[in-house]
Design a protein around this motif. Structure first.
Motif, PDB file in Angstrom:
ATOM      1  N   GLY A   1       0.801  -1.217   0.000  1.00  0.00           N
ATOM      2  CA  GLY A   1       0.000   0.000   0.000  1.00  0.00           C
ATOM      3  C   GLY A   1       0.831   1.264   0.000  1.00  0.00           C
ATOM      4  N   GLY A   2       2.005   1.207   0.616  1.00  0.00           N
ATOM      5  CA  GLY A   2       2.892   2.374   0.609  1.00  0.00           C
ATOM      6  C   GLY A   2       3.375   2.716  -0.792  1.00  0.00           C
ATOM      7  N   LEU A   3       3.577   1.701  -1.618  1.00  0.00           N
ATOM      8  CA  LEU A   3       3.972   1.940  -3.008  1.00  0.00           C
ATOM      9  C   LEU A   3       2.806   2.552  -3.779  1.00  0.00           C
ATOM     10  N   LEU A   4       1.598   2.051  -3.535  1.00  0.00           N
ATOM     11  CA  LEU A   4       0.420   2.634  -4.192  1.00  0.00           C
ATOM     12  C   LEU A   4       0.251   4.095  -3.768  1.00  0.00           C
TER      13      LEU A   4
ATOM     14  N   THR B   1       3.754  18.314  -1.416  1.00  0.00           N
ATOM     15  CA  THR B   1       2.410  17.815  -1.154  1.00  0.00           C
ATOM     16  C   THR B   1       1.952  18.322   0.203  1.00  0.00           C
ATOM     17  N   LEU B   2       0.772  18.937   0.226  1.00  0.00           N
ATOM     18  CA  LEU B   2       0.192  19.411   1.477  1.00  0.00           C
ATOM     19  C   LEU B   2      -0.732  18.369   2.089  1.00  0.00           C
ATOM     20  N   SER B   3      -1.469  17.648   1.232  1.00  0.00           N
ATOM     21  CA  SER B   3      -2.328  16.576   1.743  1.00  0.00           C
ATOM     22  C   SER B   3      -2.542  15.537   0.652  1.00  0.00           C
ATOM     23  N   LEU B   4      -2.757  14.303   1.091  1.00  0.00           N
ATOM     24  CA  LEU B   4      -3.007  13.188   0.181  1.00  0.00           C
ATOM     25  C   LEU B   4      -4.025  12.271   0.842  1.00  0.00           C
ATOM     26  N   THR B   5      -5.113  12.025   0.130  1.00  0.00           N
ATOM     27  CA  THR B   5      -6.110  11.055   0.576  1.00  0.00           C
ATOM     28  C   THR B   5      -6.055   9.885  -0.384  1.00  0.00           C
ATOM     29  N   SER B   6      -5.943   8.688   0.147  1.00  0.00           N
ATOM     30  CA  SER B   6      -5.850   7.502  -0.712  1.00  0.00           C
ATOM     31  C   SER B   6      -6.941   6.507  -0.361  1.00  0.00           C
ATOM     32  N   ASN B   7      -7.441   5.840  -1.393  1.00  0.00           N
ATOM     33  CA  ASN B   7      -8.458   4.808  -1.254  1.00  0.00           C
ATOM     34  C   ASN B   7      -7.948   3.571  -1.977  1.00  0.00           C
ATOM     35  N   PHE B   8      -7.823   2.467  -1.255  1.00  0.00           N
ATOM     36  CA  PHE B   8      -7.320   1.227  -1.836  1.00  0.00           C
ATOM     37  C   PHE B   8      -8.514   0.341  -2.186  1.00  0.00           C
ATOM     38  N   LEU B   9      -8.634  -0.009  -3.462  1.00  0.00           N
ATOM     39  CA  LEU B   9      -9.819  -0.701  -3.956  1.00  0.00           C
ATOM     40  C   LEU B   9      -9.547  -2.103  -4.464  1.00  0.00           C
ATOM     41  N   GLY B  10      -8.314  -2.411  -4.790  1.00  0.00           N
ATOM     42  CA  GLY B  10      -7.988  -3.719  -5.350  1.00  0.00           C
ATOM     43  C   GLY B  10      -6.544  -4.066  -5.082  1.00  0.00           C
ATOM     44  N   GLN B  11      -6.130  -5.225  -5.597  1.00  0.00           N
ATOM     45  CA  GLN B  11      -4.773  -5.714  -5.372  1.00  0.00           C
ATOM     46  C   GLN B  11      -4.162  -6.176  -6.685  1.00  0.00           C
ATOM     47  N   ALA B  12      -2.845  -6.145  -6.729  1.00  0.00           N
ATOM     48  CA  ALA B  12      -2.089  -6.678  -7.863  1.00  0.00           C
ATOM     49  C   ALA B  12      -0.841  -7.332  -7.301  1.00  0.00           C
ATOM     50  N   SER B  13      -0.367  -8.340  -7.998  1.00  0.00           N
ATOM     51  CA  SER B  13       0.860  -9.006  -7.550  1.00  0.00           C
ATOM     52  C   SER B  13       1.896  -9.087  -8.661  1.00  0.00           C
ATOM     53  N   GLY B  14       1.610  -8.488  -9.807  1.00  0.00           N
ATOM     54  CA  GLY B  14       2.558  -8.499 -10.906  1.00  0.00           C
ATOM     55  C   GLY B  14       2.088  -7.596 -12.028  1.00  0.00           C
ATOM     56  N   GLY B  15       2.797  -7.665 -13.149  1.00  0.00           N
ATOM     57  CA  GLY B  15       2.447  -6.853 -14.304  1.00  0.00           C
ATOM     58  C   GLY B  15       2.961  -5.436 -14.180  1.00  0.00           C
TER      59      GLY B  15
ATOM     60  N   LEU C   1      -7.243  -0.034  -8.945  1.00  0.00           N
ATOM     61  CA  LEU C   1      -6.642  -0.496  -7.692  1.00  0.00           C
ATOM     62  C   LEU C   1      -6.687   0.548  -6.588  1.00  0.00           C
ATOM     63  N   ALA C   2      -6.602   1.818  -6.945  1.00  0.00           N
ATOM     64  CA  ALA C   2      -6.556   2.874  -5.928  1.00  0.00           C
ATOM     65  C   ALA C   2      -6.937   4.207  -6.552  1.00  0.00           C
ATOM     66  N   THR C   3      -7.492   5.084  -5.725  1.00  0.00           N
ATOM     67  CA  THR C   3      -7.782   6.454  -6.136  1.00  0.00           C
ATOM     68  C   THR C   3      -7.214   7.396  -5.085  1.00  0.00           C
ATOM     69  N   GLY C   4      -6.967   8.610  -5.494  1.00  0.00           N
ATOM     70  CA  GLY C   4      -6.442   9.593  -4.554  1.00  0.00           C
ATOM     71  C   GLY C   4      -6.851  11.000  -4.912  1.00  0.00           C
ATOM     72  N   SER C   5      -6.841  11.857  -3.934  1.00  0.00           N
ATOM     73  CA  SER C   5      -6.992  13.293  -4.154  1.00  0.00           C
ATOM     74  C   SER C   5      -5.901  13.956  -3.330  1.00  0.00           C
TER      75      SER C   5
END
Length: 150
Positions: A47-50, A76-90, A120-124
């Motif tokens: 998740g840290g990489l995402l 960066t002043l602020s970051l909101t992240s939403n984790f929605l899926g997973q990947a293990s390659g590609g 996999l993820a969204t952010g603002s």
């Protein structure tokens, strides 16, 4: 592994293998080939990489500079992240869009997709231009070993 057209100029991003594939005013597309060292103990991308991809897609989309030899910088002043899926390659693809910008601050949204196109993820995020970087013409790139504007 940096992009030939758009180098990141960041040892950290180069170490991760991030590639800026497309970059224009208000938009960036970043690719990242997943390596074994990007995975967490469960065998999926950490998740840290995402979050790093979301942050950089949000940052770079507001920093395009068409003036050769000049650069634009932000923090960066602020970051909101939403984790929605997973990947293990590609290859992961992160896209960033500048939503709006003022003289000192800009707002961005970002998304990460897996190689199969799954979201996999969204952010603002909110970013502050560093000195001189609010100007689309940017500032001269620092010389080797030189400091980036405050």
């Amino acid at each position: 592994m940096t992009g030939d057209l758009y180098p990141t100029e960041s040892p950290f991003l180069e170490m991760l293998g991030l590639v800026i594939e497309e970059w224009r005013d208000g938009y960036v597309r970043i690719g990242l080939p997943v390596r074994p060292d990007h995975l967490n103990r469960s065998g999926v991308v950490h998740g840290g990489l995402l979050a790093t991809l979301l942050d950089n897609a949000g940052g770079f989309c507001g920093l395009y500079c068409a003036v050769p030899g000049n650069r634009r910088y932000s923090v960066t002043l602020s970051l909101t992240s939403n984790f929605l899926g997973q990947a293990s390659g590609g290859v992961l693809t992160a896209v960033g869009h500048r939503v709006s910008a003022g003289r000192n601050v800009y707002f961005a949204r970002s998304e990460i997709f897996g190689e199969d196109g799954a979201l996999l993820a969204t952010g603002s995020s909110v970013h502050r231009f560093r000195s001189g970087s609010g100007d689309p013409a940017g500032v001269p790139a620092p010389r080797e070993g030189g400091a980036v504007p405050a």
